[in-house]
Design an enzyme around this catalytic site. Sequence first.
Site, PDB file in Angstrom:
ATOM      1  N   ARG B  10       0.836  -1.213   0.000  1.00 16.86           N
ATOM      2  CA  ARG B  10       0.000   0.000   0.000  1.00 16.86           C
ATOM      3  C   ARG B  10       0.866   1.257   0.000  1.00 16.86           C
ATOM      4  NH1 ARG B  10      -2.356   1.277   6.073  1.00 16.86           N
ATOM      5  NH2 ARG B  10      -0.643   0.330   7.211  1.00 16.86           N
ATOM      6  N   SER B  36      -5.057   4.974   5.740  1.00 17.23           N
ATOM      7  CA  SER B  36      -4.927   3.535   5.467  1.00 17.23           C
ATOM      8  C   SER B  36      -4.627   3.277   3.995  1.00 17.23           C
ATOM      9  CB  SER B  36      -6.208   2.802   5.843  1.00 17.23           C
ATOM     10  OG  SER B  36      -6.524   3.029   7.194  1.00 17.23           O
ATOM     11  N   GLU B  57     -19.212   3.275   0.141  1.00 16.05           N
ATOM     12  CA  GLU B  57     -18.403   2.687  -0.937  1.00 16.05           C
ATOM     13  C   GLU B  57     -19.181   2.522  -2.238  1.00 16.05           C
ATOM     14  OE1 GLU B  57     -18.790   1.373   2.104  1.00 16.05           O
ATOM     15  OE2 GLU B  57     -16.842   1.785   3.018  1.00 16.05           O
ATOM     16  N   PHE B  82     -14.513  -3.982   1.644  1.00 18.50           N
ATOM     17  CA  PHE B  82     -15.572  -3.026   1.253  1.00 18.50           C
ATOM     18  C   PHE B  82     -15.597  -2.803  -0.268  1.00 18.50           C
ATOM     19  CE2 PHE B  82     -14.207  -1.373   5.596  1.00 18.50           C
ATOM     20  CZ  PHE B  82     -15.097  -2.183   6.257  1.00 18.50           C
ATOM     21  N   ASP B 116      -6.802  -7.026  12.891  1.00 17.81           N
ATOM     22  CA  ASP B 116      -8.195  -6.579  12.767  1.00 17.81           C
ATOM     23  C   ASP B 116      -9.191  -7.740  12.722  1.00 17.81           C
ATOM     24  OD1 ASP B 116      -7.732  -3.889  12.904  1.00 17.81           O
ATOM     25  OD2 ASP B 116      -7.610  -3.603  10.730  1.00 17.81           O
TER      26      ASP B 116
END
Lengths: 282, 308
Positions: B10, B36, B57, B82, B116
């Site tokens: 990322r 994020s 989204e 998502f 998470d």
Amino acid sequence: MKKLTKIKELQLMANTIREDLMIMLTNAGSGHCGGPLGLVDIFTAFYFNILKHDSKKLNWDKRDRLILSPGHVCPVRYAAMARAGYFRKEELLTLRKMGTRLQGHPSRQDLPGIELATASLGQGLGAAVGMALAGKLDRKKHTIYCVTSDGEHDEGSTWEAVNAAAKYKLNNLINIIDRNNIQISGHTQDVWPLKNLKERYEAHNWKVFEINGHDFKQIISMVEKAKKIKQPVCIIAYTIPGKGVSFMEHQFSWHGKTPKAEEAARALTELNKERERIMKRK
Amino acid sequence: MKTKQKQSTRSGFGQAMAELGRNKKVVALSADLIDSNKLNAFIDKYPQRFFQAGVAEQNMVSMATGLALEGKIPFACSFGVFVPMRCLDQIRVSVCYNQANVKLVATHCGLATGEDGATHQALEDVAALRSLPGITIIEPCDYNQTIKATKAAAKLKGPVYLRLHRAKFEDLTRKTSSFQIGKAQVLQKGQKITIIGSGPIITEVFKAAKELKFKPEIINCHTIKPLDSETILKSVKKTRKVLVVQDHQVIGGLGSAVTELLSEKYPVKCKIIGMPDQFGESGKPTELWHKYGLDSRNILKEIKSLIK
């Protein structure tokens, strides 16, 4: 295409488009009658008066964008496009047939002039917001119009788009809600709560107007007024599903079916009588 | 050269976006996940071309469609659970059916998402997207490759899904390594078995390979769709054994793509290592890979079993 400015000319064009709809839908043997007939006057006003467009220059950068979010009512757009010179009217008879450009739900890839393929409800307004953002970014002058249905306000994604338009203060976006009070299973108020549509839009910081969706004067003047407002505008257009054919008017049973030959003949007789009445007007 | 410092894919995306911003057509959207999604640098430089989409989204993907149809190159970013999982319908009809030039970017994919827990570990995203006509699916293996993949995605006309990750790993590729969408990369030439993988989990493949007395052929199949059948078939015709390693459900991921190809064109003995039809849980990425059999230990075991 010549812009039609006289109400009588627009009424005659709308009458012609209603005839087209009856013929093409009967020939197709499946599809929707109620919604398209109810939207004829709005689409006639758009294609023959309101829209800045050129049927011969489909990618003209400065054209207004017209998104039709409830894709299932596309026959009204096809008929208006054919009459406005986008393609030959004979092609209307290919609706829903194998190999046609006039898909059962509109396809951007198949038919140039369709700004967005739609069908799954609750997606058109969001895409219109995206187009409006792009217009703002490039400081363009054109307007993004989106026609939504009352039924598709059941979709949460429609309200996500309503929020987005307000957040970005999109004064180049106008949403016209086809408030015909029907959806596939019945009357909107019986299927899913849809009260206070005006207040709900106002709470989201939109300017809201209400019009009779069959009154050309109101449609055209309200759009003109909306274009001058510095926030997103929602025009709730009250329409009669099945408008122009007596036995289809207000009948949700005609939402998703097409006439048999004898029903089509009756409808065409009625429309022909209406044409004669319009002709007699000054 | 390879960077010693561990970095996430990322972050490679964030770096690429900051550079891509020079192209005025490039715009970015995020569903309330700026940090994020590593979009800070892009937003600092090009604030007018960033659109906050809120925790919405579905509408983000619709907006991205509208922007794309007006000539922009939108990167719509969120977590893999998502986008695509929440807005698959928008991706199918608005993005793919319109052939809109939308780039969907999902950080936090795979078990490697870690602490998470199950709700945030996107393990079904490739399966959900792979059957959509016209979409390109890319899962780069490291930071360096993600920079190149992001830039290549911007150049490619049409829908692209970038599958990215939160956890940091050492680079597997060099800054100078070539990257081409649709062209799998043979990271190690070898024999006896072809190991095909995508994403940072390939680091586990190398760990396993070190324990062997021979060199297996290792292919980084960064483009999951369209699949590079030529490179895969060439290798498999040589080794006649295949192991696919993916940080994704066994069902519907890269392994499915590879075995669909091989069962038609060149059936050989295959095994897919991935999440065995379960939800994950909280833990460190390496702990989770160990527990669910996606680690080097299990990879080694499966290699030995295949070549027996």
